[in-house]
Design an enzyme around this catalytic site. Structure first.
Site, short mmCIF file in Angstrom:
data_model
loop_
_atom_site.label_atom_id
_atom_site.label_comp_id
_atom_site.label_asym_id
_atom_site.label_seq_id
_atom_site.Cartn_x
_atom_site.Cartn_y
_atom_site.Cartn_z
N TYR A 96 13.68 43.64 25.97
CA TYR A 96 13.17 43.03 24.75
C TYR A 96 12.11 41.99 25.09
CZ TYR A 96 12.96 40.12 20.56
OH TYR A 96 12.52 39.41 19.47
N GLU A 115 6.78 41.90 18.26
CA GLU A 115 8.03 42.17 18.96
C GLU A 115 8.06 43.59 19.50
OE1 GLU A 115 12.36 41.16 17.41
OE2 GLU A 115 11.85 43.22 16.86
#
Ligand code: GDP
Ligand code: MN
Length: 385
Positions: free
Chosen positions: A104, A189
């Site tokens: 991530y 993101e």
């Protein structure tokens, strides 16, 4: 807040040089199948619902297919979904990649630090909210200097990357930083950022454009479909106006007082249906305009809660009374007022002359609004019963 669908986010990522699979958007199962039969999308492939909500993987909105028939079936199934309240109208098709690890990374604004912040976690592929704090590395970034070498190396080390993948992370983060700034984003993101062979690539994209910067991005005008028609009118007139799912209208000034007003109404069992923040307006015509917009939302009762500062109480009262007089009888509603502060006495007097009493106590005025709304709702029921 302009939240972009994955494929739009990926288009931005591509523009800034972030490595990711080639993708194609389809709007029907036939279109999806023909993308595959024309060889534009390699098999096996992944088919993903283009909705704004996350958790698609777990929710059956991301599927895999290894032949044309499976593509048709998966595409039809996903296009038939209503995912978290949103009808799926578009799907994204990409060749399936063999993932070694899911990571991530994101860049966002830390409102407390007042700085951009780089978040990294080795727990990719799940929603970041569910990842324990100590498994997330948070690095505040100098807004002008951008990402320093040591910050990128620290991120790679925290992710446990070495060799090729570690080497490819640095340029990817630089591209992500460029996209974050270049597109006026408040969030970029990548989840998952996938380790595939000797490099890292973006398999998902979430991009949120800063609201105050949207005037610089006319390309997203068509994406802004999350407003109600009245909210759209309000935006054009530069009035802060938001519709909710209750029935009570709120007119207040300043975001803090407006939110507190919603809270106190709910505390007394009221359900706010629309609120309007007059902000620092000191123009009775503007107040009247805002009030007429409020009337169009057909509130059962309205609570006017003003703290006079720049926005003086008498300005608000004048605008309000003018607007009320323009309303046809059937569009009127009970109005409970609480106006305090600058020019309070003049304001209270103007309201009194129009038959409206200002209740100085916050709780008492909120309670009176909830009672007025309930009484009117009951009366309406009585008429139709
Ligand atoms: P989200 O659940 O809405 O965030 O959707 P994602 O785009 O993140 O996809 C969910 C999951 O699907 C990912 O975490 C991966 O595990 C999986 N996935 C997506 N694309 C691929 C792919 O090309 N290959 C493989 N093996 N898995 C994929
Ligand atoms: Mn994801």
């Amino acid at each position: 807040m302009v939240k972009l669908a994955e494929w739009r986010g990926k288009e931005i990522f591509r523009k800034y040089g972030i490595a990711l699979p080639e993708g194609h958007v389809a709007r029907s199962a036939e279109e999806a199948t023909s993308l595959v039969s024309q060889g534009k999308v390699p098999l096996p492939c992944v088919i993903k619902a283009q909705v704004l909500a996350g958790g698609r993987g777990k929710g059956g909105a991301v599927r895999f297919a290894s032949n044309a028939e499976e593509v048709r079936a998966a595409a039809a199934a996903i296009l038939g979904l209503e995912f978290k309240g949103e009808k799926v109208k578009e799907i994204l098709l990409e060749g399936k990649v063999a993932i070694d690890r899911e990571l991530y990374v994101s860049l966002t604004l830390d409102r407390t630090l007042r700085l951009p912040i780089l978040l990294t976690s080795a727990k990719g592929g799940v929603e970041i909210e569910s990842v324990p704090d100590e498994q997330i590395l948070r690095q505040p970034i100098h807004p002008f200097a951008g990402l320093a070498q040591y910050e990128k190396r620290r991120a790679a080390a925290f992710l446990g990357l070495t060799g090729g993948p570690a080497k490819s992370l640095g340029p990817l983060l630089d591209s992500l930083w460029a996209a974050f700034n270049g597109e006026d984003a408040e969030l970029v993101e990548i989840n998952p950022l996938a380790v595939v062979g000797d490099r890292v690539i973006a398999l998902d994209a979430k991009v949120v454009i800063e609201d105050d910067a949207t005037f610089r991005h006319p390309e997203y005008a068509e994406v802004r479909d999350d407003r109600t028609p009245l909210e759209e009118v309000a935006r054009e007139k530069e009035i802060a106006f938001v519709q909710l799912d209750g029935n009570i209208g709120v007119i207040a000034n300043g975001a803090g007082l407006t939110m507190a007003t919603l809270d106190v109404l709910m505390q007394f069992g009221g359900r706010p249906g629309v609120f309007l923040d007059l902000g620092g307006t000191d123009d009775p015509a503007k107040v009247a305009e805002a009030f007429l917009l409020m009337a169009k939302a057909k509130p059962t009762a309205v609570f006017l809660n003003i703290f006079g500062g720049v926005t003086r109480c008498d300005t608000v009262a004048k605008g309000l009374v003018n607007a009320m007089e323009k309303l046809p009888a059937q569009d009127r509603f009970p109005l409970v007022a609480r106006i305090r502060g600058n020019n309070e006495n003049e304001g209270v007097e103007i309201l009194r002359a129009a038959g409206i009493t200002s209740i100085p106590d916050l709780k008492a005025s909120a309670e009176a609004t909830v009672r007025a709304a309930a009484a009117r709702a009951a009366a309406a029921q009585g008429r139709t019963a």
